[in-house]
Design a protein around this motif. Structure first.
Motif, PDB file in Angstrom:
ATOM      1  N   CYS A 149      67.091  34.351 -18.140  1.00  0.00           N
ATOM      2  CA  CYS A 149      65.924  34.685 -17.315  1.00  0.00           C
ATOM      3  C   CYS A 149      64.689  34.686 -18.211  1.00  0.00           C
ATOM      4  O   CYS A 149      64.693  35.266 -19.298  1.00  0.00           O
ATOM      5  CB  CYS A 149      66.133  36.043 -16.652  1.00  0.00           C
ATOM      6  SG  CYS A 149      64.654  36.718 -15.890  1.00  0.00           S
ATOM      7  N   THR A 182      62.043  36.282 -17.651  1.00  0.00           N
ATOM      8  CA  THR A 182      61.367  37.576 -17.597  1.00  0.00           C
ATOM      9  C   THR A 182      62.100  38.631 -18.409  1.00  0.00           C
ATOM     10  O   THR A 182      61.505  39.318 -19.223  1.00  0.00           O
ATOM     11  CB  THR A 182      61.230  38.036 -16.138  1.00  0.00           C
ATOM     12  OG1 THR A 182      60.628  36.990 -15.383  1.00  0.00           O
ATOM     13  CG2 THR A 182      60.404  39.302 -16.051  1.00  0.00           C
ATOM     14  N   CYS A 183      63.423  38.744 -18.172  1.00  0.00           N
ATOM     15  CA  CYS A 183      64.147  39.814 -18.854  1.00  0.00           C
ATOM     16  C   CYS A 183      65.136  39.278 -19.875  1.00  0.00           C
ATOM     17  O   CYS A 183      65.685  40.039 -20.640  1.00  0.00           O
ATOM     18  CB  CYS A 183      64.860  40.715 -17.841  1.00  0.00           C
ATOM     19  SG  CYS A 183      66.256  39.908 -17.022  1.00  0.00           S
ATOM     20  N   CYS A 191      66.553  36.347 -10.467  1.00  0.00           N
ATOM     21  CA  CYS A 191      67.353  37.016 -11.486  1.00  0.00           C
ATOM     22  C   CYS A 191      67.988  38.258 -10.890  1.00  0.00           C
ATOM     23  O   CYS A 191      67.319  39.059 -10.245  1.00  0.00           O
ATOM     24  CB  CYS A 191      66.468  37.392 -12.668  1.00  0.00           C
ATOM     25  SG  CYS A 191      67.283  38.471 -13.855  1.00  0.00           S
ATOM     26  N   HIS A 197      68.994  40.707 -12.494  1.00  0.00           N
ATOM     27  CA  HIS A 197      68.674  41.856 -13.338  1.00  0.00           C
ATOM     28  C   HIS A 197      67.281  42.375 -13.044  1.00  0.00           C
ATOM     29  O   HIS A 197      67.086  43.565 -12.840  1.00  0.00           O
ATOM     30  CB  HIS A 197      68.792  41.473 -14.818  1.00  0.00           C
ATOM     31  CG  HIS A 197      70.203  41.137 -15.228  1.00  0.00           C
ATOM     32  ND1 HIS A 197      71.125  42.087 -15.533  1.00  0.00           N
ATOM     33  CD2 HIS A 197      70.827  39.945 -15.359  1.00  0.00           C
ATOM     34  CE1 HIS A 197      72.269  41.498 -15.846  1.00  0.00           C
ATOM     35  NE2 HIS A 197      72.119  40.186 -15.746  1.00  0.00           N
ATOM     36  N   CYS A 198      66.331  41.492 -13.033  1.00  0.00           N
ATOM     37  CA  CYS A 198      64.947  41.965 -12.862  1.00  0.00           C
ATOM     38  C   CYS A 198      64.349  41.487 -11.555  1.00  0.00           C
ATOM     39  O   CYS A 198      63.279  41.940 -11.164  1.00  0.00           O
ATOM     40  CB  CYS A 198      64.064  41.495 -14.021  1.00  0.00           C
ATOM     41  SG  CYS A 198      63.888  39.713 -14.108  1.00  0.00           S
TER      42      CYS A 198
HETATM   43 ZN   LIG Z   1      65.538  38.678 -15.239  1.00  0.00          ZN
END
Ligand SMILES: [Zn+2]
Length: 151
Positions: A128, A130-131, A142, A144-145
Motif C-alpha cells: 500500500c 499509504t501505510c 487497502c 489496513h488503512c
Molecule cells: Zn494501506
C-alpha cells in the motif's frame, strides 16, 4: 459500591424474649406470651385451662421454658433474643472501604511498534502506498488503512 446483606437467622424468632417473659410473668395465666409469639391456638387453650384453674401449671412451665431460652414462636423459631430486634428482616448495609485513590496515571505515550519485517511479497500482492501494508493487487482499497490503491 454498597452491598446489602440479609442475615439469615431463621432459627431465631424476631419476638423479644424479654416481652415474652414479662407477659408470661404478669399475664401468663391468660396465655398472653403465647398470643404474643403468634401461638394463639395454645394461648386460647391456656386461657381456657386458666379459667378452669389449671392454667398456672402451664404458665409456670412456659416461664421456665422462656427463662431457659427454649420458647418457640408460631414459626418454630426460638425466642432467644432479649432485645427482640427482628434481625432476620433488618438489612445490614455493608460498605467496603473505598480503595485508595489511584495516583494519576501518566499519559500513555503513543505506542510505536517496531515495524514488522516486510513480508515476502507475492506475485499477486503489492504494498500500500499509504501505510505500506502488503495487500492483494486485486482489491481496490487497502484493508489496513482504507486508502485507495493505485494499481
Ligand atoms: Zn494501506
Amino acid at each position: 459500591m454498597t452491598t446489602v446483606v440479609y442475615v439469615q437467622q431463621s432459627s431465631v424468632s424476631p419476638y423479644s424474649r424479654t416481652v415474652a417473659l414479662l407477659l408470661c410473668l404478669f399475664l401468663g395465666g391468660f396465655g398472653a406470651h403465647r398470643f404474643y409469639v403468634g401461638k394463639s391456638g395454645s394461648g386460647i387453650l391456656l386461657l381456657l385451662l386458666s379459667l378452669c384453674g389449671f392454667g398456672f401449671l402451664w404458665f409456670i412451665i412456659d416461664l421456665i421454658i422462656i427463662l431457659a431460652g427454649s420458647f418457640t414462636d408460631s414459626m418454630g423459631r426460638i425466642v432467644s433474643s432479649w432485645d427482640g430486634s427482628p434481625k432476620s428482616t433488618t438489612p445490614i448495609i455493608v460498605t467496603p472501604p473505598s480503595p485508595p485513590p489511584h495516583p494519576p496515571q501518566p499519559p500513555v505515550p503513543p505506542q510505536h511498534f517496531p515495524s514488522p519485517p516486510p513480508p515476502q511479497k507475492q506475485a499477486d500482492e503489492m504494498f500500500c502506498n499509504t501505510c505500506g501494508a502488503l495487500v492483494k493487487k486485486d482489491v481496490t482499497f487497502c484493508r489496513h488503512c482504507g486508502a485507495a490503491l493505485q494499481q
